[in-house]
Design a protein around this motif. Structure first.
Motif, PDB file in Angstrom:
ATOM      1  N   TYR A   6      52.810  29.667   5.665  1.00 34.44           N
ATOM      2  CA  TYR A   6      51.406  29.913   5.466  1.00 34.44           C
ATOM      3  C   TYR A   6      50.612  28.885   6.756  1.00 34.44           C
ATOM      4  N   SER A   7      51.008  28.026   6.262  1.00 34.05           N
ATOM      5  CA  SER A   7      51.402  26.888   7.166  1.00 34.05           C
ATOM      6  C   SER A   7      51.162  27.301   8.470  1.00 34.05           C
ATOM      7  N   SER A   8      51.758  28.419   9.170  1.00 35.55           N
ATOM      8  CA  SER A   8      51.345  28.969  10.597  1.00 35.55           C
ATOM      9  C   SER A   8      50.390  28.266  11.105  1.00 35.55           C
ATOM     10  N   PHE A   9      49.570  28.944  10.508  1.00 30.84           N
ATOM     11  CA  PHE A   9      47.507  29.225  10.603  1.00 30.84           C
ATOM     12  C   PHE A   9      46.983  27.802  11.037  1.00 30.84           C
ATOM     13  N   MET A  10      47.948  26.680  10.496  1.00 31.88           N
ATOM     14  CA  MET A  10      47.009  25.478  10.713  1.00 31.88           C
ATOM     15  C   MET A  10      47.495  25.226  12.755  1.00 31.88           C
ATOM     16  N   VAL A  11      48.055  25.625  13.531  1.00 30.03           N
ATOM     17  CA  VAL A  11      47.907  25.282  14.315  1.00 30.03           C
ATOM     18  C   VAL A  11      47.833  26.958  15.316  1.00 30.03           C
ATOM     19  N   ALA A  12      48.632  28.021  14.789  1.00 32.50           N
ATOM     20  CA  ALA A  12      48.357  29.180  15.337  1.00 32.50           C
ATOM     21  C   ALA A  12      46.441  30.024  15.159  1.00 32.50           C
ATOM     22  N   ASP A  13      46.220  30.749  16.295  1.00 31.24           N
ATOM     23  CA  ASP A  13      45.123  31.874  15.979  1.00 31.24           C
ATOM     24  C   ASP A  13      45.593  33.066  15.646  1.00 31.24           C
ATOM     25  N   LYS A  14      47.213  33.569  15.759  1.00 33.58           N
ATOM     26  CA  LYS A  14      48.219  34.842  15.839  1.00 33.58           C
ATOM     27  C   LYS A  14      48.147  34.309  15.474  1.00 33.58           C
ATOM     28  N   VAL A  15      49.318  35.050  14.623  1.00 35.75           N
ATOM     29  CA  VAL A  15      51.290  35.179  14.262  1.00 35.75           C
ATOM     30  C   VAL A  15      51.445  36.742  14.043  1.00 35.75           C
ATOM     31  N   THR A  16      52.638  36.025  15.246  1.00 33.47           N
ATOM     32  CA  THR A  16      53.741  37.791  15.277  1.00 33.47           C
ATOM     33  C   THR A  16      54.693  37.406  14.737  1.00 33.47           C
ATOM     34  N   VAL A  17      55.397  38.278  13.560  1.00 32.42           N
ATOM     35  CA  VAL A  17      56.467  38.238  12.724  1.00 32.42           C
ATOM     36  C   VAL A  17      56.862  39.209  13.404  1.00 32.42           C
ATOM     37  N   VAL A  18      58.652  39.110  13.723  1.00 27.15           N
ATOM     38  CA  VAL A  18      59.597  40.545  13.749  1.00 27.15           C
ATOM     39  C   VAL A  18      60.448  40.242  13.025  1.00 27.15           C
ATOM     40  N   SER A  19      60.939  41.410  12.334  1.00 25.80           N
ATOM     41  CA  SER A  19      62.606  41.466  11.260  1.00 25.80           C
ATOM     42  C   SER A  19      63.026  42.609  11.533  1.00 25.80           C
ATOM     43  N   ARG A  20      64.327  42.457  11.634  1.00 20.43           N
ATOM     44  CA  ARG A  20      64.839  43.569  11.098  1.00 20.43           C
ATOM     45  C   ARG A  20      66.030  43.301   9.624  1.00 20.43           C
ATOM     46  N   LYS A  21      66.100  43.992   8.428  1.00 19.72           N
ATOM     47  CA  LYS A  21      66.946  43.262   7.552  1.00 19.72           C
ATOM     48  C   LYS A  21      68.433  43.633   8.276  1.00 19.72           C
TER      49      LYS A  21
ATOM     50  N   GLY B  30      68.904  35.552  10.126  1.00 19.58           N
ATOM     51  CA  GLY B  30      69.419  34.702   8.471  1.00 19.58           C
ATOM     52  C   GLY B  30      68.649  36.865   7.762  1.00 19.58           C
ATOM     53  N   CYS B  31      68.869  36.992   6.723  1.00 23.53           N
ATOM     54  CA  CYS B  31      68.951  37.950   5.969  1.00 23.53           C
ATOM     55  C   CYS B  31      68.319  38.738   6.873  1.00 23.53           C
ATOM     56  N   GLY B  32      66.953  38.296   6.799  1.00 22.33           N
ATOM     57  CA  GLY B  32      65.148  39.910   7.781  1.00 22.33           C
ATOM     58  C   GLY B  32      64.791  39.769   6.924  1.00 22.33           C
ATOM     59  N   MET B  33      63.695  40.832   6.571  1.00 21.59           N
ATOM     60  CA  MET B  33      62.843  41.583   6.473  1.00 21.59           C
ATOM     61  C   MET B  33      62.210  42.629   6.206  1.00 21.59           C
ATOM     62  N   THR B  34      62.636  43.632   4.921  1.00 21.01           N
ATOM     63  CA  THR B  34      62.053  45.087   5.455  1.00 21.01           C
ATOM     64  C   THR B  34      60.419  45.392   4.770  1.00 21.01           C
ATOM     65  N   GLN B  35      59.844  46.307   5.104  1.00 25.95           N
ATOM     66  CA  GLN B  35      59.108  46.392   5.785  1.00 25.95           C
ATOM     67  C   GLN B  35      58.202  45.763   4.291  1.00 25.95           C
ATOM     68  N   SER B  36      58.343  46.469   3.418  1.00 30.41           N
ATOM     69  CA  SER B  36      57.996  45.648   1.813  1.00 30.41           C
ATOM     70  C   SER B  36      58.616  44.853   1.230  1.00 30.41           C
ATOM     71  N   GLU B  37      58.816  43.907   2.234  1.00 36.44           N
ATOM     72  CA  GLU B  37      59.463  42.555   1.722  1.00 36.44           C
ATOM     73  C   GLU B  37      58.245  41.896   2.299  1.00 36.44           C
ATOM     74  N   MET B  38      58.532  42.563   3.892  1.00 35.85           N
ATOM     75  CA  MET B  38      57.353  42.163   4.420  1.00 35.85           C
ATOM     76  C   MET B  38      55.990  41.904   4.002  1.00 35.85           C
ATOM     77  N   GLU B  39      55.587  43.290   3.400  1.00 36.00           N
ATOM     78  CA  GLU B  39      54.362  43.147   2.466  1.00 36.00           C
ATOM     79  C   GLU B  39      54.033  41.846   1.761  1.00 36.00           C
ATOM     80  N   THR B  40      54.555  41.497   0.350  1.00 42.57           N
ATOM     81  CA  THR B  40      55.269  40.674  -0.218  1.00 42.57           C
ATOM     82  C   THR B  40      55.206  39.385  -0.215  1.00 42.57           C
ATOM     83  N   ASN B  41      55.909  38.699   0.897  1.00 43.99           N
ATOM     84  CA  ASN B  41      56.580  37.821   1.365  1.00 43.99           C
ATOM     85  C   ASN B  41      55.207  38.026   2.019  1.00 43.99           C
ATOM     86  N   LEU B  42      55.041  38.562   3.101  1.00 41.70           N
ATOM     87  CA  LEU B  42      53.548  37.075   3.578  1.00 41.70           C
ATOM     88  C   LEU B  42      52.338  38.093   3.161  1.00 41.70           C
ATOM     89  N   GLY B  43      52.104  38.359   2.740  1.00 39.48           N
ATOM     90  CA  GLY B  43      50.822  39.150   2.269  1.00 39.48           C
ATOM     91  C   GLY B  43      50.753  38.492   0.802  1.00 39.48           C
TER      92      GLY B  43
END
Ligand code: ADP
Length: 600
Positions: free
Chosen positions: A118-133, A76-89
């Motif tokens: 955030y529901s990822s944390f119901m099943v994972a103890d570590k989550v890694t997101v790699v994204s390219r806009k 899909g569209c991916g995220m920039t660094q700052s989008e990651m910051e606001t969307n996932l933070g």
């Protein structure tokens, strides 16, 4: 690398997710797939004007049992660094506000919100997101082990899009997290929750979902919960819809619709800020989030979408309004939705009444707008409270007219008690007529525009034609009027400038006086008009009506027209009538001195 902290709201929700004993952990997959699909929607839309962005769109699930990971990848569209910051933070704004609105940390509610990522944390103890806009060179990696914050750093990624890797928790007595690396378990979950996603969801190159969007399925093939969930997630409501309308229309124009009626009006619904509209899809591709032209104002509270293969994919927003196909869809849709409301009224009266409490005013305004252009289409969808103490339709009212009754009677007031207390109402109630209780400012305007229903005129119990007298009563009234002719004329003269006429009435029982209007503008309408900004000073033609059976009136009528005290009588009766109607007394100082004079 320094860890960044989550925003406060996010942290609360995150804690809840991590420590959740929420039994429905599996919904994390649905949430991540739904995000992936939204991201592809965005890129899909961008690719309409920038073909370099087009791709073979898909979502891939890659389980790795040995590493205990599950990776969800989308192009899909991916995220920039700052989008990651606001969307996932931070939790997406919508999620936060819903969460606050519910004001609960009840676990059973979690699944109802668009808590998404955030529901990822119901099943994972570590989550890694790699994204390219889309359109950018550099990819970024976001990583978090939950409560202690997250890091973001540049990384390599050959592909545009997003890839989320969940490092699954150790199994415990609550849950075997390892199941989420099992292909069959994953297939089952995709079928259960994400079957309608429009892009292929692949496990080892096998497409698992049917890809038929929810709105292209027949209503009988879809569970109510699926619609409800779809509604809550797409339209950010924490309550399920009050009703769901689904249709596939084929013929001159082809489209599918999936339209929801919310339970509650948004707080700004009756303000200018409110923006109505439906999502518009062209053959499954979202081309507009809020297409206002698809909904008439009186249905502006509805949420949902329309999908039509007949709409050109790269139609521009400005052209949309002029587009012939669009107009045809809007016309057909409006009719369809009115039909749905009418079915609702017929089949689920209780539900419809609740709906009408919330949105009835919108329908009434629709009947009034443009000089009643839509009044005939809407009149059978309107409800009014009546003296029977419940909602009635015009049809119901007319079906139970009393013998000889050739009008639909109504009375206007701020609420049922105030209406019941109106002096004119007593007479009609005593005769056993049902009366519509019009309690909203707009009501009487609407009724006047509709004029009649089934050949029966709407008549205000306060209007001049309303008396509903027997021949005997009429003759008696005429005689009494003749007898008091000169004194009535004198009173009229004394009240000149205040009332247009003074006459006797037979419709009052215990009250001595009342005010009515001889013109099309009733006293209640006058009040509404007065309250409007820039009011043009349209006034009702006031008539003072006197009850000759009342002792006070008899005393007044017995006075000689030359009697000095007649002036006081006239003013006192007129003031009493104004007060009864909740109308302001222009010269309240004179009334005050009159009262004191009467006491001295
Ligand atoms: P919501 O989906 O309700 O907005 P989420 O917490 O699930 O809330 O996601 C937050 C935001 O992160 C999304 O609105 C989107 O902008 C971004 N996002 C999440 N997943 C993806 C993805 N796979 N690709 C691109 N952006 C994403």
């Amino acid at each position: 690398m320094a860890k960044k902290q989550f925003k406060a709201e996010s942290k609360k929700l995150l804690d809840l997710m991590i420590n959740s004993i929420y039994t429905n952990r599996e919904i994390f997959l649905r949430e991540l797939i739904s995000n992936a699909s939204d991201a592809i929607d965005k890129r899909h839309y961008m690719s309409l004007t920038d073909t370099s962005l087009s791709a073979d769109f898909k979502i891939e699930l890659t389980p790795d049992a040995a590493a205990r990971t599950l990776t969800i990848t989308d192009n899909g569209c991916g995220m920039t660094q700052s989008e990651m910051e606001t969307n996932l933070g931070t939790i997406a704004k919508s999620g936060t506000s819903e969460f606050k609105a519910a004001n609960k940390t009840d676990e059973s509610l979690i699944g109802q919100f668009g808590v998404g990522f955030y529901s990822s944390f119901m099943v994972a103890d570590k989550v890694t997101v790699v994204s390219r806009k889309a359109g950018e060179e550099q990819a970024y990696k976001w990583e978090s082990t939950g409560a202690d914050g997250y890091t973001i750093s540049p990384c390599d990624s050959g592909e545009t899009g997003t890839s989320i890797t969940l490092h699954l928790k150790e199994d415990d007595e609550d849950c075997s997290y390892g199941q989420f690396t099992d292909e069959n378990a994953l297939k089952r979950l995709v079928k259960k929750y994400s079957d309608y996603i429009r892009y292929p969801i692949k496990i080892k190159d096998e497409t698992v979902n049917s890809m038929v969007p929810l709105w292209r399925k027949r209503k009988s093939e879809v569970q109510k919960e699926d619609y409800d969930r779809f509604y809550r997630e797409k339209f950010f409501d924490y309550q399920e819809p009050a009703n769901t309308f689904v249709a596939q229309v084929e013929g001159n124009i082809n489209y599918s619709m999936l339209v929801f009626v919310p339970q509650k009006a948004p707080y700004d619904f009756y303000s200018r800020d409110y923006k109505k509209g439906l999502q518009l899809y062209s053959g499954g591709v979202l081309i507009m989030e809020k297409c206002a032209d698809l909904l008439p104002d009186y249905l502006g509270f509805m949420k949902g979408l329309v999908d039509s293969p007949d709409i050109s994919l790269n139609i521009s927003r400005e052209l949309l309004q002029k587009d012939r196909q669009m107009r045809a869809i809007a016309v057909s849709l409006e009719k369809k939705l009115r039909g749905e409301l009418s079915k609702w009224l017929k089949n689920d009266r209780e539900g419809y009444e609740k709906f009408f409490d919330e949105f009835g005013n919108a329908l009434k305004m629709g009947a009034y707008d443009n000089f009643g252009e839509k009044k005939d289409e809407l009149k059978d969808l309107l409800l009014f409270k009546s003296s029977e103490n419940k909602y009635v339709t015009f049809a119901e009212y007319v079906s139970r007219l009393k013998e000889g009754q050739d009008a639909i009677y109504y009375a206007v007031g701020p609420n049922a008690d105030a209406i019941k207390a109106l002096p004119q109402v007593e007479h009609f109630a005593e005769k056993g007529y049902e009366i519509l209780y019009l309690q909203d400012g707009i009501d009487e305007f609407v009724i006047k525009l509709i004029e009649n229903y089934d050949g029966k005129k709407f008549v205000s119990v306060a209007g001049k034609d309303a008396a509903a007298l027997t021949d005997e009563e009429k003759a008696d009234l005429e005689q009494k009027t003749k007898d008091s002719d000169t004194v009535l004329k004198k009173i009229k003269e004394l009240l000149s400038g205040k009332v247009k006429d003074v006459r006797l009435t037979a419709r009052l029982k215990s009250a001595a006086v009342c005010l009515t209007s001889d013109s099309e503008i009733s006293l209640e309408m006058e009040k509404v008009l007065r309250a409007m900004p820039g009011n043009t000073g349209v006034l009702a033609d006031r008539v003072l009506e006197l009850n000759p059976a009342h002792a006070a009136v008899q005393k007044t009528l017995a006075l000689s027209p030359d009697d000095e005290t007649l002036k006081d009588h006239a003013f006192a009766l007129y003031s009493a009538a104004c007060l009864n109607e909740n109308l302001p007394i222009e010269d309240s100082a004179s009334l005050a001195s009159l009262l004191v004079k009467l006491l001295s």
